[in-house]
Enzyme design. Structure first.
Site, PDB file in Angstrom:
ATOM      1  N   ASP A  60       0.848  -1.196   0.000  1.00  0.00           N
ATOM      2  CA  ASP A  60       0.000   0.000   0.000  1.00  0.00           C
ATOM      3  C   ASP A  60       0.882   1.244   0.000  1.00  0.00           C
ATOM      4  OD1 ASP A  60      -1.690   2.178   1.049  1.00  0.00           O
ATOM      5  OD2 ASP A  60      -3.132   0.582   1.472  1.00  0.00           O
ATOM      6  N   PHE A  82       0.281   6.541  -9.874  1.00  0.00           N
ATOM      7  CA  PHE A  82      -1.058   6.180 -10.358  1.00  0.00           C
ATOM      8  C   PHE A  82      -1.955   5.698  -9.216  1.00  0.00           C
ATOM      9  CE2 PHE A  82       1.855   5.059 -13.882  1.00  0.00           C
ATOM     10  CZ  PHE A  82       1.280   5.735 -14.939  1.00  0.00           C
ATOM     11  N   TYR A 150     -14.186  12.460  -5.045  1.00  0.00           N
ATOM     12  CA  TYR A 150     -13.053  12.049  -5.892  1.00  0.00           C
ATOM     13  C   TYR A 150     -12.347  13.277  -6.472  1.00  0.00           C
ATOM     14  CZ  TYR A 150     -10.579  10.398 -10.011  1.00  0.00           C
ATOM     15  OH  TYR A 150      -9.611  10.178 -10.959  1.00  0.00           O
ATOM     16  N   LEU A 201     -18.468   3.717 -19.879  1.00  0.00           N
ATOM     17  CA  LEU A 201     -19.157   3.372 -21.122  1.00  0.00           C
ATOM     18  C   LEU A 201     -18.513   2.187 -21.860  1.00  0.00           C
ATOM     19  CD1 LEU A 201     -21.317   4.039 -23.234  1.00  0.00           C
ATOM     20  CD2 LEU A 201     -19.652   5.593 -24.289  1.00  0.00           C
TER      21      LEU A 201
HETATM   22  N1  UFG Z   1     -22.706   6.386 -20.441  1.00  0.00           N
HETATM   23  C1  UFG Z   1     -23.898   5.784 -20.844  1.00  0.00           C
HETATM   24  N2  UFG Z   1     -24.178   4.511 -20.388  1.00  0.00           N
HETATM   25  C2  UFG Z   1     -23.328   3.841 -19.562  1.00  0.00           C
HETATM   26  C3  UFG Z   1     -22.129   4.447 -19.158  1.00  0.00           C
HETATM   27  C4  UFG Z   1     -21.858   5.723 -19.606  1.00  0.00           C
HETATM   28  O1  UFG Z   1     -24.688   6.377 -21.589  1.00  0.00           O
HETATM   29  O2  UFG Z   1     -23.656   2.693 -19.187  1.00  0.00           O
HETATM   30  C5  UFG Z   1     -22.382   7.733 -20.943  1.00  0.00           C
HETATM   31  C6  UFG Z   1     -22.256   8.779 -19.851  1.00  0.00           C
HETATM   32  O3  UFG Z   1     -23.512   9.332 -19.537  1.00  0.00           O
HETATM   33  C7  UFG Z   1     -21.286   9.763 -20.493  1.00  0.00           C
HETATM   34  C8  UFG Z   1     -20.375   8.863 -21.351  1.00  0.00           C
HETATM   35  O4  UFG Z   1     -21.127   7.657 -21.555  1.00  0.00           O
HETATM   36  O5  UFG Z   1     -21.968  10.639 -21.351  1.00  0.00           O
HETATM   37  C9  UFG Z   1     -19.049   8.522 -20.705  1.00  0.00           C
HETATM   38  O6  UFG Z   1     -19.284   7.983 -19.404  1.00  0.00           O
HETATM   39  P1  UFG Z   1     -18.119   7.250 -18.567  1.00  0.00           P
HETATM   40  O7  UFG Z   1     -18.738   6.746 -17.317  1.00  0.00           O
HETATM   41  O8  UFG Z   1     -17.404   6.271 -19.430  1.00  0.00           O
HETATM   42  O9  UFG Z   1     -17.075   8.416 -18.283  1.00  0.00           O
HETATM   43  P2  UFG Z   1     -17.270   9.813 -17.531  1.00  0.00           P
HETATM   44  O10 UFG Z   1     -17.009  10.871 -18.546  1.00  0.00           O
HETATM   45  O11 UFG Z   1     -18.536   9.905 -16.793  1.00  0.00           O
HETATM   46  O12 UFG Z   1     -16.151   9.727 -16.397  1.00  0.00           O
HETATM   47  C10 UFG Z   1     -14.795   9.562 -16.682  1.00  0.00           C
HETATM   48  C11 UFG Z   1     -14.101   8.795 -15.560  1.00  0.00           C
HETATM   49  C12 UFG Z   1     -14.045   9.622 -14.319  1.00  0.00           C
HETATM   50  C13 UFG Z   1     -13.491  10.970 -14.595  1.00  0.00           C
HETATM   51  C14 UFG Z   1     -14.274  11.634 -15.688  1.00  0.00           C
HETATM   52  C15 UFG Z   1     -13.736  12.998 -15.980  1.00  0.00           C
HETATM   53  O13 UFG Z   1     -14.773   7.591 -15.285  1.00  0.00           O
HETATM   54  O14 UFG Z   1     -13.199   8.991 -13.374  1.00  0.00           O
HETATM   55  O15 UFG Z   1     -14.246  10.812 -16.847  1.00  0.00           O
HETATM   56  O16 UFG Z   1     -13.161  13.118 -17.203  1.00  0.00           O
HETATM   57  F1  UFG Z   1     -13.554  11.747 -13.478  1.00  0.00           F
END
Ligand code: UFG
Length: 337
Positions: A60, A82, A150, A201
């Site tokens: 850790d 990281f 976060y 996503l």
């Molecule tokens: N989305 C869907 N369905 C899903 C998952 C996601 O429609 O099942 C959409 C979300 O609404 C968003 C896009 O896909 O529009 C991307 O979503 P992600 O969850 O892949 O990524 P985020 O942009 O929400 O978040 C990511 C990281 C975070 C970080 C953030 C900031 O997971 O840790 O980018 O850049 F903080």
């Protein structure tokens, strides 16, 4: 001669790809990882990809006695940090754990570095420090705000590093704000391999393609974007790894600390990403329109020009390459490969 670099969280998704990029450029690395969100076979896979064994310290990053032993055993030129917790939703449930691992972890590491006389640090930050941005593409001097525990931990770490560098000019810190990393190494041996069910996503689409989930839920099609779904700046993890290499080499050359976005500058919608993944798999994948997800924003796209000007870094891999490599990795993983 190449540098020797400590990668905390080096067995994780971005750390493992960065090790490959470092070795390809003639550097070497030692991994510190507690394997809380990485598989135990990643070091062996890294050895297969790079053709040489990998030194791993299991533990850790908050363990100060372990850090003292680690810095006594190796002569590091730099550290890339990281190791952290990174799920926005989970951070809302467990803020103290996020602050402990992310902020206490950074402080313990930086103090161990200072005691060992190691002052070059590349730090994993995130585009989420911009909160809900006022305009896009987002430059690094945009307003910063935390809208989740976060984001608070990452902003706090950035600020702690700024203050440390202001107080002691020996510190050379590269802060890298990632946009949306996706994809996998071209070997399909390493990739995004979360221990929990995926929220993001591209891993979620992978689960649908494997038949483990019935359909992708598209979180809103009424956003102010061309097709109504959220726009993100997806960056291939191999490009992201090269961004770390450029940041490290900038520090090694004595060119100074920096704060840079790592993205492409291109926005891709949820439906465009799904279509690219369908091309990779070779068939249509089921999806349904669902309500907006709390905390989401319409658009998050980087202004990548500072990384280009300062580090000579430009992401070059396409959305199709991201989806094809992600699919190659998860489909191989699913069959035990
Ligand atoms: N989305 C869907 N369905 C899903 C998952 C996601 O429609 O099942 C959409 C979300 O609404 C968003 C896009 O896909 O529009 C991307 O979503 P992600 O969850 O892949 O990524 P985020 O942009 O929400 O978040 C990511 C990281 C975070 C970080 C953030 C900031 O997971 O840790 O980018 O850049 F903080």
């Amino acid at each position: 001669m190449g540098a020797t670099v400590l990668l905390t969280g080096g067995a994780g998704y971005i750390g493992s790809h960065t090790l490959v990029a470092l070795r390809a450029a003639g550097h070497d690395a030692v991994l510190l990882d507690d394997f809380s969100n990485a598989r135990g076979d990643v070091p062996d896979r890294l050895a297969r990809i790079t053709g040489a064994p990998v030194t791993v310290w299991r533990g850790d990053v908050r363990d100060r006695a372990l850090l003292a032993r680690l810095f006594a055993a190796h002569r590091f030129d730099a550290v890339i940090h990281f190791a952290a917790l990174k799920a926005v939703g989970e951070s809302v449930e467990r803020p103290l754990d996020y602050i402990d691992v992310n902020v206490t972890g950074l402080v313990a590491l930086a103090q161990a570095m200072r005691a060992a006389g190691v002052f070059r640090l590349v730090f994993s930050s995130t585009a989420t420090v911009y909160g809900t941005p006022e305009a896009w593409p987002i430059p690094e001097d945009a307003a910063l705000r935390h809208e989740s525990p976060y984001a608070f931990t990452k902003l706090t770490c950035e600020e702690a590093l700024r203050q440390a560098a202001a107080a002691d000019p020996r510190w050379q810190v590269g802060i890298l704000r990632y946009f949306n990393p996706v994809g996998a190494h071209e070997s399909a041996l390493i990739g995004e391999d979360p221990q929990q069910p995926p929220n993001n996503l591209v891993p979620y689409i992978g689960e649908v393609a494997l038949g483990r989930r019935p359909a992708l839920r598209v979180f809103g099609n009424d956003w102010p974007t061309p097709d109504g779904t959220g726009l993100r700046d997806y960056i291939h993890v191999e490009d992201l790894a090269e961004g770390h290499l450029r940041s490290l080499e900038h520090l090694l050359a004595g060119r100074g600390g920096h704060v840079v976005n790592l993205g492409t500058g291109q926005g891709t919608s949820v439906l465009e990403m799904l279509a690219a993944y369908e091309r990779a798999v070779g068939r249509a994948l089921p999806h349904e329109i669902a309500p907006r997800r709390p905390g989401d924003v319409a658009v998050l796209v980087a202004d990548p020009s500072r990384a280009a000007a300062l580090l000579g870094f430009r992401a070059r891999r396409t959305i199709d390459a991201m989806c094809a490599s992600a699919w190659a990795f998860v489909s191989r993983r699913a069959t035990g490969g």
